[in-house]
Scaffold this motif. Structure first.
Motif, PDB file in Angstrom:
ATOM      1  N   ARG A  25     -31.513   6.265  17.352  1.00 13.54           N
ATOM      2  CA  ARG A  25     -32.829   6.296  18.004  1.00 13.54           C
ATOM      3  C   ARG A  25     -33.857   5.540  17.191  1.00 13.54           C
ATOM      4  NH1 ARG A  25     -30.887  11.489  19.087  1.00 13.54           N
ATOM      5  NH2 ARG A  25     -32.020  12.442  17.355  1.00 13.54           N
ATOM      6  N   LEU A  26     -33.781   5.652  15.865  1.00 20.15           N
ATOM      7  CA  LEU A  26     -34.696   4.887  15.019  1.00 20.15           C
ATOM      8  C   LEU A  26     -34.461   3.384  15.160  1.00 20.15           C
ATOM      9  CD1 LEU A  26     -34.709   6.845  11.629  1.00 20.15           C
ATOM     10  CD2 LEU A  26     -36.554   6.698  13.295  1.00 20.15           C
ATOM     11  N   ALA A  27     -33.188   3.001  15.247  1.00 17.87           N
ATOM     12  CA  ALA A  27     -32.843   1.581  15.299  1.00 17.87           C
ATOM     13  C   ALA A  27     -33.300   0.925  16.591  1.00 17.87           C
ATOM     14  CB  ALA A  27     -31.337   1.409  15.125  1.00 17.87           C
ATOM     15  N   THR A  28     -33.310   1.695  17.669  1.00 21.71           N
ATOM     16  CA  THR A  28     -33.609   1.115  18.982  1.00 21.71           C
ATOM     17  C   THR A  28     -34.962   1.542  19.536  1.00 21.71           C
ATOM     18  OG1 THR A  28     -32.455   2.948  20.084  1.00 21.71           O
ATOM     19  CG2 THR A  28     -31.154   0.984  19.546  1.00 21.71           C
ATOM     20  N   GLY A  29     -35.595   2.522  18.895  1.00 17.77           N
ATOM     21  CA  GLY A  29     -36.843   3.051  19.427  1.00 17.77           C
ATOM     22  C   GLY A  29     -38.044   2.164  19.147  1.00 17.77           C
ATOM     23  N   GLU A  30     -39.159   2.524  19.762  1.00 16.20           N
ATOM     24  CA  GLU A  30     -40.400   1.775  19.563  1.00 16.20           C
ATOM     25  C   GLU A  30     -40.872   1.924  18.125  1.00 16.20           C
ATOM     26  OE1 GLU A  30     -43.385   2.747  22.378  1.00 16.20           O
ATOM     27  OE2 GLU A  30     -42.123   2.306  24.128  1.00 16.20           O
ATOM     28  N   SER A  43     -36.710 -16.677  -6.269  1.00 17.37           N
ATOM     29  CA  SER A  43     -37.835 -15.861  -6.725  1.00 17.37           C
ATOM     30  C   SER A  43     -37.538 -14.401  -6.401  1.00 17.37           C
ATOM     31  CB  SER A  43     -39.137 -16.310  -6.053  1.00 17.37           C
ATOM     32  OG  SER A  43     -39.123 -15.997  -4.675  1.00 17.37           O
ATOM     33  N   GLY A  44     -38.486 -13.541  -6.739  1.00 14.72           N
ATOM     34  CA  GLY A  44     -38.337 -12.126  -6.444  1.00 14.72           C
ATOM     35  C   GLY A  44     -39.654 -11.525  -6.023  1.00 14.72           C
ATOM     36  N   ARG A  45     -39.579 -10.421  -5.332  1.00 11.24           N
ATOM     37  CA  ARG A  45     -40.785  -9.705  -4.927  1.00 11.24           C
ATOM     38  C   ARG A  45     -40.461  -8.232  -4.830  1.00 11.24           C
ATOM     39  NH1 ARG A  45     -45.303 -11.148  -0.346  1.00 11.24           N
ATOM     40  NH2 ARG A  45     -46.253  -9.062  -0.209  1.00 11.24           N
ATOM     41  N   ALA A  46     -41.431  -7.396  -5.183  1.00 11.64           N
ATOM     42  CA  ALA A  46     -41.307  -5.949  -5.041  1.00 11.64           C
ATOM     43  C   ALA A  46     -42.352  -5.460  -4.048  1.00 11.64           C
ATOM     44  CB  ALA A  46     -41.470  -5.257  -6.386  1.00 11.64           C
ATOM     45  N   TRP A  47     -42.021  -4.387  -3.337  1.00  9.65           N
ATOM     46  CA  TRP A  47     -42.949  -3.821  -2.365  1.00  9.65           C
ATOM     47  C   TRP A  47     -42.614  -2.346  -2.143  1.00  9.65           C
ATOM     48  CZ3 TRP A  47     -38.906  -7.020  -1.211  1.00  9.65           C
ATOM     49  CH2 TRP A  47     -37.939  -6.543  -0.312  1.00  9.65           C
ATOM     50  N   GLU A  48     -43.546  -1.635  -1.532  1.00  7.26           N
ATOM     51  CA  GLU A  48     -43.367  -0.221  -1.262  1.00  7.26           C
ATOM     52  C   GLU A  48     -42.942   0.000   0.186  1.00  7.26           C
ATOM     53  OE1 GLU A  48     -46.593   2.313  -2.655  1.00  7.26           O
ATOM     54  OE2 GLU A  48     -47.286   0.682  -3.964  1.00  7.26           O
ATOM     55  N   VAL A  49     -42.055   0.970   0.373  1.00  5.29           N
ATOM     56  CA  VAL A  49     -41.675   1.421   1.714  1.00  5.29           C
ATOM     57  C   VAL A  49     -41.866   2.934   1.743  1.00  5.29           C
ATOM     58  CG1 VAL A  49     -39.921   1.471   3.514  1.00  5.29           C
ATOM     59  CG2 VAL A  49     -39.942  -0.419   1.864  1.00  5.29           C
ATOM     60  N   PRO A  50     -42.883   3.448   2.433  1.00  2.49           N
ATOM     61  CA  PRO A  50     -43.108   4.893   2.460  1.00  2.49           C
ATOM     62  C   PRO A  50     -41.959   5.621   3.155  1.00  2.49           C
ATOM     63  CG  PRO A  50     -45.046   3.676   3.226  1.00  2.49           C
ATOM     64  CD  PRO A  50     -43.917   2.705   3.164  1.00  2.49           C
ATOM     65  N   ALA A  51     -41.725   6.855   2.758  1.00  2.42           N
ATOM     66  CA  ALA A  51     -40.732   7.693   3.420  1.00  2.42           C
ATOM     67  C   ALA A  51     -41.012   7.735   4.916  1.00  2.42           C
ATOM     68  CB  ALA A  51     -40.756   9.098   2.831  1.00  2.42           C
ATOM     69  N   GLY A  52     -39.953   7.639   5.713  1.00  3.81           N
ATOM     70  CA  GLY A  52     -40.115   7.683   7.152  1.00  3.81           C
ATOM     71  C   GLY A  52     -40.406   6.346   7.789  1.00  3.81           C
ATOM     72  N   HIS A  53     -40.320   5.262   7.027  1.00  2.00           N
ATOM     73  CA  HIS A  53     -40.554   3.920   7.544  1.00  2.00           C
ATOM     74  C   HIS A  53     -39.265   3.111   7.489  1.00  2.00           C
ATOM     75  CE1 HIS A  53     -44.658   5.228   7.136  1.00  2.00           C
ATOM     76  NE2 HIS A  53     -45.134   4.074   7.589  1.00  2.00           N
ATOM     77  N   THR A 112     -31.083   5.049   4.321  1.00  2.00           N
ATOM     78  CA  THR A 112     -29.950   5.018   5.241  1.00  2.00           C
ATOM     79  C   THR A 112     -30.015   3.721   6.039  1.00  2.00           C
ATOM     80  OG1 THR A 112     -29.970   7.432   5.445  1.00  2.00           O
ATOM     81  CG2 THR A 112     -28.762   6.198   7.125  1.00  2.00           C
ATOM     82  N   ILE A 113     -28.898   3.016   6.122  1.00  4.22           N
ATOM     83  CA  ILE A 113     -28.854   1.744   6.849  1.00  4.22           C
ATOM     84  C   ILE A 113     -28.829   2.037   8.347  1.00  4.22           C
ATOM     85  CG2 ILE A 113     -27.569  -0.400   7.216  1.00  4.22           C
ATOM     86  CD1 ILE A 113     -26.368   0.116   4.356  1.00  4.22           C
ATOM     87  N   THR A 114     -29.772   1.454   9.067  1.00  5.20           N
ATOM     88  CA  THR A 114     -29.917   1.723  10.496  1.00  5.20           C
ATOM     89  C   THR A 114     -29.458   0.569  11.371  1.00  5.20           C
ATOM     90  OG1 THR A 114     -32.222   0.981  10.296  1.00  5.20           O
ATOM     91  CG2 THR A 114     -31.819   3.360  10.227  1.00  5.20           C
ATOM     92  N   ASN A 115     -29.393  -0.629  10.824  1.00  9.78           N
ATOM     93  CA  ASN A 115     -29.053  -1.797  11.618  1.00  9.78           C
ATOM     94  C   ASN A 115     -28.429  -2.859  10.725  1.00  9.78           C
ATOM     95  OD1 ASN A 115     -29.147  -2.635  14.363  1.00  9.78           O
ATOM     96  ND2 ASN A 115     -31.303  -2.017  14.459  1.00  9.78           N
ATOM     97  N   LEU A 255     -39.392  10.904  14.519  1.00  6.64           N
ATOM     98  CA  LEU A 255     -39.025  11.573  13.271  1.00  6.64           C
ATOM     99  C   LEU A 255     -39.034  13.094  13.388  1.00  6.64           C
ATOM    100  CD1 LEU A 255     -40.867   9.422  10.560  1.00  6.64           C
ATOM    101  CD2 LEU A 255     -38.549   9.177  11.468  1.00  6.64           C
ATOM    102  N   ASP A 256     -39.186  13.605  14.590  1.00  9.94           N
ATOM    103  CA  ASP A 256     -39.200  15.062  14.773  1.00  9.94           C
ATOM    104  C   ASP A 256     -37.923  15.678  14.203  1.00  9.94           C
ATOM    105  OD1 ASP A 256     -41.606  14.803  16.009  1.00  9.94           O
ATOM    106  OD2 ASP A 256     -40.875  15.210  18.041  1.00  9.94           O
ATOM    107  N   GLY A 257     -38.091  16.687  13.342  1.00  9.52           N
ATOM    108  CA  GLY A 257     -36.961  17.387  12.743  1.00  9.52           C
ATOM    109  C   GLY A 257     -36.436  16.768  11.473  1.00  9.52           C
ATOM    110  N   TRP A 258     -36.918  15.564  11.123  1.00 10.06           N
ATOM    111  CA  TRP A 258     -36.458  14.908   9.890  1.00 10.06           C
ATOM    112  C   TRP A 258     -37.304  15.350   8.707  1.00 10.06           C
ATOM    113  CZ3 TRP A 258     -39.480  11.704   6.808  1.00 10.06           C
ATOM    114  CH2 TRP A 258     -38.810  11.124   5.719  1.00 10.06           C
ATOM    115  N   GLN A 259     -36.683  15.472   7.534  1.00 11.08           N
ATOM    116  CA  GLN A 259     -37.413  15.669   6.287  1.00 11.08           C
ATOM    117  C   GLN A 259     -36.677  14.968   5.165  1.00 11.08           C
ATOM    118  OE1 GLN A 259     -37.623  19.899   5.671  1.00 11.08           O
ATOM    119  NE2 GLN A 259     -35.453  20.107   5.176  1.00 11.08           N
ATOM    120  N   SER A 260     -37.398  14.589   4.113  1.00 10.66           N
ATOM    121  CA  SER A 260     -36.782  13.918   2.975  1.00 10.66           C
ATOM    122  C   SER A 260     -35.719  14.806   2.349  1.00 10.66           C
ATOM    123  CB  SER A 260     -37.840  13.575   1.918  1.00 10.66           C
ATOM    124  OG  SER A 260     -38.659  12.510   2.345  1.00 10.66           O
TER     125      SER A 260
END
Length: 275
Positions: A25-30, A43-53, A112-115, A255-260
Motif C-alpha cells: 500500500r505504501l509503494a502504490t498509494g498516494e 561525489s557523495g551527499r547525506a540527507w535526512e529521511v524522517p520515520a514514516g517517509h 524496509t525496501i518497498t519498491n 500509516l495507520d497502525g504502524w509504529q517504529s
C-alpha cells in the motif's frame, strides 16, 4: 540435491516477518513529494529521511550508475546499518520486502525496501544478483595496495565528505549496500562485479522505520562496465553518471497502525554479575 535451510529461522509473528500488504500500500498509494536532488558523479551527499517517509533512488536518463549507501539513526550515529547481520537475516542481495538492520545493541529494522524495478533480474548465468551486501565500498587504501596510486574520490572518501556537515567522521562510515550493483561469488569463492543492468528510470525505494541519516556515493567506477583494477583497468569516467533522489510523505491514513520498531528487550548483562 537441495541446499541446507537458512540458519536464521524466525518464529512466526517476529519483527522479521513483514506485513507485505502494508508495504504494498505504501509503494502504490498516494504520496507528497517533499524534496528532490541529484548526486553528481564521483561525489557523495547525506540527507535526512524522517520515520514514516519514503526515499527513492533513481537512475537518471543518462544511464546506469552504482551507488554506495550508508544509513544511521539520525539521533544516535552509533546505531547504524549492519551489513553482516542483514546478510544473515535477509540475504546477501536485497530487494522488495527486505530490511536493513542496525548494529548491536540496537538490532532493529532501520528501513524496509518497498519498491525495486530490478527485482525481476533474479540470478544470472554467473550467479550474479543486484543490490549487494557482499562487498564493501571502494576506498583509497585498497586502491593504493592494488594500483600503487592515490585517488581521492572512491566511495569511502565520498561518504566521508558527505557526512562531515552532520558531525560524523571517517570512523562513522561503514560497510555499504551497493545499490544497482551486480555481483556474486565466482568458482574460487571470490567476489566479482559486472556491469549494472539498471536502465534510465529504474529505481530503488525504501521506507524509513526510524529517523534516518542517509549518505550515498556515486561510485567512481560508474556502471562497473570498465574495471578499476587488473590488466584491463582504465579510468571509467565515461561510464560515470549521477543518481537522483526523492523524498516522499505517504498520504494520510496509509500509516495507520504502524509504529517504529523497538530494540530487543535483552537486559544487556552479558553474564556479568552485579553487586
Amino acid at each position: 540435491m537441495g541446499f541446507p535451510p537458512a540458519a536464521y529461522q524466525p518464529r512466526p509473528g517476529s519483527v522479521i516477518d513483514v506485513d507485505r500488504g502494508f508495504y504494498d500500500r505504501l509503494a502504490t498509494g498516494e504520496r507528497e513529494l517533499l524534496d528532490e536532488f541529484v548526486v553528481p558523479i564521483r561525489s557523495g551527499r547525506a540527507w535526512e529521511v524522517p520515520a514514516g517517509h519514503l526515499c527513492r533512488l533513481i537512475t537518471t536518463p543518462e544511464g546506469p550508475q552504482v551507488g554506495d549507501l550508508n544509513v544511521w539513526n539520525r539521533h544516535n550515529p552509533r546505531e547504524r546499518m549492519w551489513a553482516a547481520r542483514t546478510r544473515q537475516i535477509q540475504s546477501a542481495h536485497v530487494t522488495r520486502y527486505d530490511r536493513l538492520w542496525s548494529t548491536l545493541p540496537y538490532l532493529r529494522p532501520m528501513l524496509t525496501i518497498t519498491n525495486d524495478t530490478l527485482e525481476s533480474y533474479g540470478v544470472d548465468a554467473d550467479g550474479g544478483r543486484v543490490h549487494d551486501l557482499l562487498g564493501s565500498r571502494c576506498d583509497p587504501y585498497v586502491n593504493r595496495i592494488l594500483s600503487d596510486e592515490d585517488f581521492d574520490f572512491h566511495c569511502h572518501s565520498n561518504l566521508v565528505r558527505a557526512v562531515l556537515p552532520y558531525g560524523l567522521t571517517e570512523f562513522d562510515v561503514h560497510d555499504v549496500l551497493n545499490v544497482f550493483q551486480l555481483t556474486g561469488l565466482n568458482d574460487e569463492d571470490k567476489y566479482f562485479m559486472k556491469a549494472s543492468p539498471a536502465r534510465p528510470g529504474d529505481f530503488f525505494e525504501f521506507f524509513a522505520e526510524i529517523d534516518l541519516l542517509v549518505a550515498l556515493s556515486t561510485c567512481p567506477a560508474g556502471d562497473l562496465s570498465i574495471p578499476l583494477w587488473g590488466p584491463d583497468a582504465r579510468d571509467p569516467l565515461e561510464v560515470c553518471r549521477p543518481i537522483a533522489v526523492e523524498i516522499h510523505r505517504p498520504a494520510d491514513g496509509l500509516l495507520d497502525g504502524w509504529q517504529s520498531p523497538e530494540s530487543p528487550p535483552y537486559r544487556g548483562l552479558h553474564g556479568i554479575a552485579l553487586p
